[in-house]
Design a protein around this motif. Structure first.
Motif: not given
Length: 89
Positions: A54-76
């Motif tokens: 179950t650790f892999y599921t939690a880390t996948l969700i965390a990685a996706i949530l981490f990529m959202i602000p990084v994508g916004f930073m690069l865009f702005f």
């Protein structure tokens, strides 16, 4: 050049924006670091053996949530790049 040396005056007047290829080219070190963190977060098995599945599921969700602000930073940052601290003489 504009006063902050980020764009030429013609591009500033016409409000030209950077395309995604230029953004990737200018931020390749940051993107490489983010890719390494994402790889480590999604596939930590080789680095941390004997983990609960179950650790892999939690880390996948965390990685996706981490990529959202990084994508916004690069865009702005591409719309309004930060000014350099280096003073040109």
């Amino acid at each position: 050049m504009t006063d902050d040396h980020s764009r030429c005056k013609e591009c500033f007047i016409q409000k030209k924006k950077l395309n995604w290829k230029t953004v990737i080219k200018r931020n390749k070190i940051l993107l490489g670091f983010v890719a390494f963190l994402w790889l480590f977060a999604v596939f930590p098995g080789p680095f941390l053996p004997n983990l609960d599945p179950t650790f892999y599921t939690a880390t996948l969700i965390a990685a996706i949530l981490f990529m959202i602000p990084v994508g916004f930073m690069l865009f702005f940052w591409s719309l309004n790049p930060p000014t350099s601290d280096i003073k040109k003489e």
